[in-house]
Design a protein around this motif. Sequence first.
Motif, PDB file in Angstrom:
ATOM      1  N   GLY A 159      13.461   1.003   7.873  1.00 57.34           N
ATOM      2  CA  GLY A 159      13.216   1.539   6.551  1.00 57.34           C
ATOM      3  C   GLY A 159      14.496   2.018   5.902  1.00 57.34           C
ATOM      4  O   GLY A 159      15.323   2.673   6.551  1.00 57.34           O
ATOM      5  N   ASP A 160      14.692   1.676   4.628  1.00 55.24           N
ATOM      6  CA  ASP A 160      15.845   2.128   3.837  1.00 55.24           C
ATOM      7  C   ASP A 160      15.348   2.913   2.638  1.00 55.24           C
ATOM      8  O   ASP A 160      14.353   2.547   2.010  1.00 55.24           O
ATOM      9  CB  ASP A 160      16.672   0.939   3.355  1.00 55.24           C
ATOM     10  N   ASP A 161      16.092   3.960   2.298  1.00 51.70           N
ATOM     11  CA  ASP A 161      15.729   4.844   1.187  1.00 51.70           C
ATOM     12  C   ASP A 161      16.993   5.073   0.362  1.00 51.70           C
ATOM     13  O   ASP A 161      17.816   5.922   0.696  1.00 51.70           O
ATOM     14  CB  ASP A 161      15.179   6.162   1.752  1.00 51.70           C
TER      15      ASP A 161
ATOM     16  N   THR B 114      12.839   9.676   5.058  1.00 53.72           N
ATOM     17  CA  THR B 114      12.722   9.864   6.510  1.00 53.72           C
ATOM     18  C   THR B 114      12.131  11.220   6.857  1.00 53.72           C
ATOM     19  O   THR B 114      11.628  11.414   7.963  1.00 53.72           O
ATOM     20  CB  THR B 114      14.097   9.708   7.179  1.00 53.72           C
ATOM     21  N   ARG B 115      12.193  12.176   5.934  1.00 53.36           N
ATOM     22  CA  ARG B 115      11.619  13.502   6.155  1.00 53.36           C
ATOM     23  C   ARG B 115      10.235  13.625   5.518  1.00 53.36           C
ATOM     24  O   ARG B 115       9.368  14.303   6.058  1.00 53.36           O
ATOM     25  CB  ARG B 115      12.565  14.570   5.605  1.00 53.36           C
ATOM     26  N   ALA B 116      10.043  12.951   4.379  1.00 53.88           N
ATOM     27  CA  ALA B 116       8.757  13.034   3.703  1.00 53.88           C
ATOM     28  C   ALA B 116       7.732  12.066   4.287  1.00 53.88           C
ATOM     29  O   ALA B 116       6.521  12.294   4.154  1.00 53.88           O
ATOM     30  CB  ALA B 116       8.933  12.750   2.212  1.00 53.88           C
ATOM     31  N   GLY B 117       8.203  10.985   4.912  1.00 51.21           N
ATOM     32  CA  GLY B 117       7.296  10.001   5.482  1.00 51.21           C
ATOM     33  C   GLY B 117       6.839   8.925   4.514  1.00 51.21           C
ATOM     34  O   GLY B 117       6.061   8.053   4.868  1.00 51.21           O
ATOM     35  N   PHE B 118       7.344   8.961   3.289  1.00 50.32           N
ATOM     36  CA  PHE B 118       7.022   7.935   2.294  1.00 50.32           C
ATOM     37  C   PHE B 118       8.160   7.929   1.272  1.00 50.32           C
ATOM     38  O   PHE B 118       9.047   8.774   1.298  1.00 50.32           O
ATOM     39  CB  PHE B 118       5.685   8.217   1.601  1.00 50.32           C
ATOM     40  N   GLY B 119       8.098   6.951   0.359  1.00 48.43           N
ATOM     41  CA  GLY B 119       9.128   6.870  -0.669  1.00 48.43           C
ATOM     42  C   GLY B 119      10.295   5.974  -0.302  1.00 48.43           C
ATOM     43  O   GLY B 119      11.364   6.056  -0.920  1.00 48.43           O
ATOM     44  N   TYR B 120      10.107   5.099   0.689  1.00 44.19           N
ATOM     45  CA  TYR B 120      11.178   4.175   1.075  1.00 44.19           C
ATOM     46  C   TYR B 120      11.403   3.132  -0.017  1.00 44.19           C
ATOM     47  O   TYR B 120      10.472   2.716  -0.716  1.00 44.19           O
ATOM     48  CB  TYR B 120      10.822   3.462   2.379  1.00 44.19           C
TER      49      TYR B 120
ATOM     50  N   THR C  89       6.235   2.573   0.752  1.00 42.45           N
ATOM     51  CA  THR C  89       7.378   2.336  -0.113  1.00 42.45           C
ATOM     52  C   THR C  89       7.133   2.932  -1.492  1.00 42.45           C
ATOM     53  O   THR C  89       6.006   3.166  -1.906  1.00 42.45           O
ATOM     54  CB  THR C  89       7.674   0.834  -0.243  1.00 42.45           C
ATOM     55  N   LEU C  90       8.221   3.143  -2.212  1.00 42.09           N
ATOM     56  CA  LEU C  90       8.145   3.859  -3.481  1.00 42.09           C
ATOM     57  C   LEU C  90       7.365   3.085  -4.533  1.00 42.09           C
ATOM     58  O   LEU C  90       6.554   3.654  -5.265  1.00 42.09           O
ATOM     59  CB  LEU C  90       9.566   4.157  -3.977  1.00 42.09           C
ATOM     60  N   PHE C  91       7.576   1.786  -4.604  1.00 38.18           N
ATOM     61  CA  PHE C  91       6.934   0.986  -5.635  1.00 38.18           C
ATOM     62  C   PHE C  91       5.915   0.001  -5.063  1.00 38.18           C
ATOM     63  O   PHE C  91       5.382  -0.834  -5.799  1.00 38.18           O
ATOM     64  CB  PHE C  91       7.994   0.218  -6.444  1.00 38.18           C
ATOM     65  N   GLY C  92       5.663   0.061  -3.765  1.00 36.29           N
ATOM     66  CA  GLY C  92       4.675  -0.822  -3.158  1.00 36.29           C
ATOM     67  C   GLY C  92       3.268  -0.278  -3.342  1.00 36.29           C
ATOM     68  O   GLY C  92       3.057   0.896  -3.639  1.00 36.29           O
ATOM     69  N   GLY C  93       2.289  -1.151  -3.143  1.00 37.30           N
ATOM     70  CA  GLY C  93       0.904  -0.728  -3.263  1.00 37.30           C
ATOM     71  C   GLY C  93       0.373  -0.173  -1.956  1.00 37.30           C
ATOM     72  O   GLY C  93       1.127   0.105  -1.017  1.00 37.30           O
ATOM     73  N   ASP C  94      -0.932  -0.032  -1.894  1.00 36.35           N
ATOM     74  CA  ASP C  94      -1.579   0.513  -0.710  1.00 36.35           C
ATOM     75  C   ASP C  94      -1.904  -0.555   0.322  1.00 36.35           C
ATOM     76  O   ASP C  94      -2.336  -0.229   1.440  1.00 36.35           O
ATOM     77  CB  ASP C  94      -2.876   1.235  -1.114  1.00 36.35           C
ATOM     78  N   GLU C  95      -1.738  -1.829  -0.035  1.00 38.84           N
ATOM     79  CA  GLU C  95      -2.051  -2.916   0.879  1.00 38.84           C
ATOM     80  C   GLU C  95      -0.785  -3.415   1.585  1.00 38.84           C
ATOM     81  O   GLU C  95       0.299  -3.411   1.015  1.00 38.84           O
ATOM     82  CB  GLU C  95      -2.698  -4.078   0.121  1.00 38.84           C
ATOM     83  N   ASP C  96      -0.963  -3.848   2.839  1.00 43.59           N
ATOM     84  CA  ASP C  96       0.145  -4.463   3.563  1.00 43.59           C
ATOM     85  C   ASP C  96       0.542  -5.766   2.874  1.00 43.59           C
ATOM     86  O   ASP C  96      -0.300  -6.505   2.363  1.00 43.59           O
ATOM     87  CB  ASP C  96      -0.238  -4.766   5.013  1.00 43.59           C
TER      88      ASP C  96
END
Length: 795
Positions: free
Chosen positions: A431-433, A458-464, A511-518
């Motif tokens: 994962g990159d942020d 890496t601390r929040a667990g989302f927003g990559y 991810t920051l701009f990804g949806g809820d689906e894989d």
Amino acid sequence: MKNTTFKLSPLAKALAITTAVALSSPAFAQEEKEVKEKDVEKIQVTGSLGSLPGQDVESVFGFGKSILETPRSASTISQEQMERFNVSDIDELVAFAPGTFTQSFFGVAGSLDVRGTPGEVYFRGVRRLDNPGNYPTPIGASSSVDIVRGPASPIYGPAKIGGYLNFNPKSAKVGRGQYLDSPTGQFSYTTGSWDKNVLTAEVGGPGKLGSKDLGYYIYAEQENSDSYYRNSETDQTVVQAAFDMDLTDNLSIEFGGMYHKYDGNQNAGWNRVTQDLIDNGTYITGNAKPLDADGDGSISHFEYFAANLFVEVDPLTEDGSSFSDEMALVDVGAAQLGRDQTLIAADDVLENEVTTFYFDMIYFADNWELKNQFFYESYENLNENAYGFSQSHDAYVIEDKVVFATEYESDSLFAQFQVSPSIRYTDFESGDDFINEFFDRRDLTGPSTALDRRLLATRAGFGYSNYDIGNYLNLGLAAMTDLTWENGWNIVLGLRYDSVDVESTTPGGITLFGGDEDVTAEDKEDGISWNASVSYKTEFGLIPYITVAEQATIVAGQGANIDVENIPGGFFDTSELFEYGVKGSFLDDSLYVALSIYEQERTDINAQSTVTNNTTLNEGTEFELRWVVNEQLVLTAVYTNIEVTNLTVLNGGGFQFGFFGAEDFANIDDPSIFYGGTPNGNTAYGNLSAIKAGIPENTYGLTATYDFLNGYAASLSVVNADEVSSGFSGAVTLPSYTLVNAGLSYQAEDWSVNLTVKNLTDEDYFRSNFPDLFGSQIVLPELPRHWNAKFTYTF
């Protein structure tokens, strides 16, 4: 003062116990052993420190040819050279090998830039996991380091265009098939500037396990050091073990591994870069306006988005009207900035734990050699930087390669043949942020605060920015031949086929701009690699050669990952090499010279990674001289001339995305009006020829060491580099510099001391930091004068 505590990892403790048992066991008593060796021509010159290229080196083509006889630009740096000159990281190898000047990868010496592009790192001839800046590659446990310029041999599989380093770990063998005569080892302690503390221990020797001959070598290193830069320190543990064993007269095994745990940080260097800052140290101070609306002490992505600080502009016409009030600093002033005041926050971390293991089986029968090489490596990496970048990598690779080798000899021809099937499997979670990465918000005259500290994924667990879980399988088949005629002609030919099957998934909701689906992508690509070399050994010692090659390349990211979005556009590409040159050995093999001229190109603009593998055209000249003048004086000289063209820009309409700094705007006198944000756009406006920044056109290196034959020896190394542009636009120029290191050592019968002063003249110099993207905003000021002292006891 800092209290230094050395702690052994569980693996280090286990190996220490193993060593103690091995040394005390009767099964490991010394026993003489006669070994049949191949008739390999070797150059042995008294006092050479292993600097001459006459020893067989398998890391280029795999045939055990010497560097002198190999039709490629390559160098080997011996353990003796590294110890005499007190080389502590791979960036210092530029003094010994042409073509190895390296830009800063946020201050972490993970791999060299070779011929102006990121290189690979190999361990005993097998490619390691990608490491452009995940952790500093340790060199203390190496018996030698091979530097090969240009793409790897087809026998080694897909690789980058620039070149690679191959590390040969210390082992129980002093020659081909010959064990150490008796147990040997040493302890060392290194101290120096900024509370440097490094402790090493190593032991090796011959032995027996039952009725079988065995050799072993174990190395351990523990470091706990401060740093010149504020908020920076290094804690690391390295444990390496190598075992060699003869199972029968025809069958032997070689196995071992390395464990490396590193805790430190990356270093982006100075921000708010101006030419006045580079030339005079004058820094623009001032605070960014607060954005932490919820008062939690960090700025979230959404708080950044609300302020609209990421603005695309044209630097040729921009007068400041595009910038919002939120981008302007307050309390603006000026100060003299210390070179130790860089973009490292107190809670920045770079943690990496890597485990490497190998197991080789070698079988001899008549003129046949069958070698099976098994290799495993894994790492876990965490990188967090308060200014707005974080990443995590969890990856492993398994490779198994079989090499069938034979040879044929007639009255006029000596022919060698190799056939090698291989399988390599890489598994990754990465994962990159990097969205909302703002370098200029922090005032470096003070600490990092809520005004510049971002809430990291890496601390929040989302927003990559991207997050990928996947794997790829590489199946390969290679064949090579080396044909040497009695009249001096030599031809090396190689061919390889690779098939790569990749699958990668981005989990939903992370991810920051990804949806809820894989989101999943998969594909399969294949490619051909080949090599053709011709050389001629003249009667008077010169060996001219020509090499042409095409090398397959897997375009992976910093964590050995292949992103979902990169798979449809292609992740498999080729690099091309044309190189010609001449080598020679003179004065009873005490003088070696090599000259090479080359052109290298990566071809696919779509399949590039700006971090690990750019699409470039590299052209240059390399010269190397090594001269053992007598048993006291050893000299080396290297010269590099290089030009690297960014083909993405040249063939893509003259566009290169990047961040702008103060010197990019001719119509703005006060850059503090945008230091709270990031102007961005096409940085190619001032670089229509698309020449990559940060790489000196000319680099010179000279080393000299003199042994007084009374225990004392002196060493001197000098590197001179041309001025360079800090960023792609060329708006900021980093001055040329001359770096001088000098040392004095004393060797008694069982102890030694080496005192080295680095940057003896206290030169102010810089290295550009990720110049294609950030070069106008950040730059790394290098270390001032400092010293190291190494004390060694040998038994």
